[in-house]
Design a protein around this motif. Structure first.
Motif, PDB file in Angstrom:
ATOM      1  N   TYR A  33      55.511  48.620  24.509  1.00  0.00           N
ATOM      2  CA  TYR A  33      54.459  49.489  23.978  1.00  0.00           C
ATOM      3  C   TYR A  33      54.981  50.490  22.950  1.00  0.00           C
ATOM      4  O   TYR A  33      54.361  50.688  21.905  1.00  0.00           O
TER       5      TYR A  33
ATOM      6  N   SER B  91      48.735  43.631  37.019  1.00  0.00           N
ATOM      7  CA  SER B  91      49.655  44.156  36.002  1.00  0.00           C
ATOM      8  C   SER B  91      49.034  45.315  35.239  1.00  0.00           C
ATOM      9  O   SER B  91      49.723  46.276  34.873  1.00  0.00           O
TER      10      SER B  91
ATOM     11  N   LEU C 180      50.449  49.220  34.548  1.00  0.00           N
ATOM     12  CA  LEU C 180      50.640  49.762  33.204  1.00  0.00           C
ATOM     13  C   LEU C 180      49.729  50.950  32.923  1.00  0.00           C
ATOM     14  O   LEU C 180      50.102  51.855  32.168  1.00  0.00           O
TER      15      LEU C 180
ATOM     16  N   PRO D 156      51.397  54.205  35.405  1.00  0.00           N
ATOM     17  CA  PRO D 156      52.828  54.010  35.674  1.00  0.00           C
ATOM     18  C   PRO D 156      53.422  55.114  36.545  1.00  0.00           C
ATOM     19  O   PRO D 156      54.371  54.873  37.294  1.00  0.00           O
TER      20      PRO D 156
ATOM     21  N   PHE E 266      57.692  47.241  35.905  1.00  0.00           N
ATOM     22  CA  PHE E 266      57.013  47.527  34.639  1.00  0.00           C
ATOM     23  C   PHE E 266      57.310  46.436  33.618  1.00  0.00           C
ATOM     24  O   PHE E 266      56.416  45.993  32.883  1.00  0.00           O
TER      25      PHE E 266
ATOM     26  N   ILE F 187      54.427  43.994  32.009  1.00  0.00           N
ATOM     27  CA  ILE F 187      54.189  43.858  30.566  1.00  0.00           C
ATOM     28  C   ILE F 187      54.240  42.394  30.158  1.00  0.00           C
ATOM     29  O   ILE F 187      53.403  41.912  29.384  1.00  0.00           O
TER      30      ILE F 187
ATOM     31  N   HIS G  25      51.218  40.320  31.687  1.00  0.00           N
ATOM     32  CA  HIS G  25      49.955  40.746  31.081  1.00  0.00           C
ATOM     33  C   HIS G  25      49.774  40.086  29.719  1.00  0.00           C
ATOM     34  O   HIS G  25      48.692  39.562  29.406  1.00  0.00           O
TER      35      HIS G  25
END
Length: 659
Positions: free
Chosen positions: A262, A533, A537, A540, A552, A556, A559
């Motif tokens: 991200y 998921s 996210l 978190p 995590f 990611i 997803h």
């Protein structure tokens, strides 16, 4: 033309000819302002204190006379120039040499004038040394250094001679040669004359140790990160957005993994509110992660995360943040085994599903196309309905399910649009689309709102279906009206492949086909992956209290991979089954929008259901009027818009593989 060329070559030689001969230019006897005359006082053998109003004078208002060592000057790039070429306001040898205010030598202005003269003479060659000088001059005049100093607006923040000793300047032309490498080692000390604190931090870093202690010219110095001439303020958005790319020039693998998460995706979209390299590793005190003083050392990593996730602007980072890796690599089993296993599973799932159904669709298209070539006309059924002369229909979907389906489709499209933009942040179309959608933060809110809508629709559907089925005491859970897979589905799939190869008749489907059931139950799988998921996210700080950071990374990955699988399956396989096979031409199929299915279509696509209803005498009671002309037009328009939207999303998602 020849005259202009000679003029340009002469100017060029005057400017850089010092590299050809280390001989000082001297004027004739009649020229009092020759270099020899100037060097009688400026050769460094004598020290004179003179008054000076510039910032260089310090508190005393005095400075020593500038010393010019003839030998060093003779080896510089300006050796062929006369002193008065730059000090053009000097009128006599006796101090003060000029009347009025002290002159301010503007190297950039001289270079610009020279550049214009050479361009007019058409002697500037791309990639030549002079072309580089011209480019550097233009960049400097736009840079932070060229701006007026806040404390003394009459002077810029930094002038050329503060970085380049004007009289002795001689940067090696050949990059990466011994002389060039030696010159690179001097840059930190040079910048440190004005940036003492930065130099102190840099000297203790892994970069600084490499340059200052180990004499490793390949280690990063000031100009590598801040550029040489286009220096801008580190607080500006343009610097923040470019900083990660700058670090990536030396650390390409780290840059590649940073872009997959991200923080990096938002940065590539053109927004600077997420973490950059220097936010985690610091700017000048960069140290390896194993060093206890490093900000990314395991003992200090949580504190580093909490600089941004501080509990005020963002929820406070919890323990799981410390073990999250922003540079995780799914192909690195030794360091990220969980990610390696999950990535292989998702990859296998995607290729198995898509391979099977792609083969299924190709064979189906060919077989159906051949049959339509042989028998293109479907005869109408001889079934009458009071008040309706021709073309009676059977209701297949109620208004409730049609509206629910429409909202479901719209929510999925919004999710895929926003998610695809993040996943493909490196493509040219993504940043403009992100700005059109209101920026990364608004896209995130839009994504979460669509996700909440989708989950609400799914749960509402689930509750409605379960309570409806439970009220039907005699409902056959594995019967023809049930969406639960049964033995007939497997037999139908087998017979379908026989039909593809001309080894048997086409199977007679009942109300629900095996591929429609697969579509239905695939949603349950997708919702499980997306919701699970997505919650990790979206929250978190909550997940980090109970889960390790590798969760995590896995969230990611799954997803994004599930989104890719859903996009490709929906807008290729699902679209083919319902809209693009020959029997459905011209698309779109509108039964989901009108709710009705003609008897001809029912007999063709669901012959087992047609025969079952007819044999039980239930068909007549299920007949309804066909949709009106306005309903047909509206349904076709809506269907066409959704098809275009879906295919556009498919193109955007797939563009990462061919753009």
């Amino acid at each position: 033309m020849l005259v202009s060329l000679i003029r340009g070559v002469t100017l060029f030689c005057l400017f850089v000819g010092g590299s050809m001969s280390p001989v000082l230019a001297e004027g004739g006897a009649e020229d009092a302002l020759c270099n020899t005359a100037c060097l009688k006082c400026h050769d460094g053998s004598k020290k004179y204190e003179i008054l000076d109003a510039s910032p260089n004078a310090g508190e005393t208002g005095k400075r020593f006379l500038t010393a010019i060592t003839p030998e060093l000057y003779g080896r510089g790039v300006h050796a062929r120039l006369l002193c008065k070429d730059c000090h053009d306001k000097i009128r006599n040898l006796n101090p003060p040499h000029q009347s009025g205010a002290a002159e301010k030598i503007d190297c950039a202005a001289c270079h610009v004038r020279l550049a214009k003269a050479m361009q007019e003479a058409e002697t500037v060659v791309a990639s030549s040394r002079m072309e580089t000088v011209i480019r550097h001059t233009i960049n400097y005049r736009r840079s932070f250094h060229a701006r007026p100093n806040k404390d003394n607006p009459d002077f810029p923040n930094a002038v050329c001679h503060e970085c380049h000793d004007t009289h002795f300047f001689n940067v090696p032309v050949e990059k990466h040669g011994p002389d060039y490498d030696k010159w690179r080692l001097t840059i930190p000390e040079l910048c440190g004359k004005c940036h003492e604190e930065a130099l102190e931090d840099y000297a203790a870093s892994s970069h600084g140790v490499g340059i200052l202690e180990k004499s490793n010219s390949k280690s990063a110095n000031c100009s590598d990160c801040h550029t040489t001439y286009s220096t801008t303020g580190a607080h500006l958005a343009v610097f923040k957005l470019m900083s990660s790319e700058t670090c990536g020039a030396c650390h390409p693998k780290s840059l590649d993994t940073y872009r997959q998460f991200y923080h990096g995706q938002v940065t590539r979209l053109g927004f600077h509110h997420t973490a950059k390299c220097y936010d985690c590793h610091e700017s000048h005190k960069v140290l390896p992660a194993k060093d206890p003083k490093s900000t990314v050392h395991p003992d200090k990593r949580l504190r580093t995360c909490q600089k941004c996730h501080d509990g005020q602007h963002r929820p406070l980072a919890t323990a799981g943040f410390a073990s999250f890796s922003p540079h995780a690599n799914e192909n690195d089993y030794d360091h990220y085994p969980q990610l390696w296993y999950v990535s292989r599973f998702m990859r296998g799932l995607m290729w198995s599903v898509l391979s099977f159904f792609t083969l299924h669709s190709v064979l189906w298209y060919y077989r159906e196309w051949r049959e339509r070539q042989q028998s293109p006309v479907v005869l109408p059924l001889n079934v009458s309905l009071p008040g309706v002369a021709t073309n009676p229909h059977v209701q297949r979907f109620s208004l409730f399910w049609r509206v629910l389906h429409l909202f479901f489709v719209l929510a999925v499209m919004v999710l895929l649009l926003t998610g695809t933009t993040f996943l493909n942040a490196h493509l040219a179309w993504a940043p403009p689309l992100a700005h059109l959608l209101g920026g990364a933060e608004r896209m995130g809110l839009l994504h979460r709102a669509a996700a909440l809508c989708l989950v609400g629709i799914f749960l509402f559907h689930l509750v409605f279906v379960l309570q409806s089925l439970l009220r039907k005491r005699n409902f056959a859970w594995f019967g023809p009206d049930s969406l639960l897979p049964n033995k007939k589905d497997f037999l139908d799939c087998r017979d379908m492949f026989k039909w593809f190869f001309g080894r048997g008749p086409r199977p007679g489907f009942d109300r629900w086909t095996y591929f429609e059931k697969f579509d239905y139950w695939a949603v349950f799988w997708g919702m499980t992956i997306f919701v699970g998921s997505g919650l990790v996210l979206a929250f978190p700080h909550v997940a980090g209290r109970y889960l390790d950071g590798w969760v995590f990374n896995v969230a990611i990955l799954v997803h994004g991979r599930e989104a890719l699988l859903a996009t490709v399956f929906l807008f290729t396989i699902h679209f083919f089954n319902n809209h693009f096979r020959p029997a459905k031409f011209p698309p779109p199929d509108i039964s989901m929008f009108t709710g009705n299915l003609s008897l001809a279509e029912l007999r063709r696509d669901h012959p087992a259901q047609f025969e079952r209803l007819q044999s039980r005498g239930e068909l007549q009671s299920l007949l309804v009027r066909g949709p009106s002309r306005g309903m047909l037009l509206g349904a076709r328009l809506l269907g066409a818009l959704l098809l275009v939207g879906g295919l556009t999303l498919l193109f955007l998602m797939g563009s990462r593989y061919f753009w």
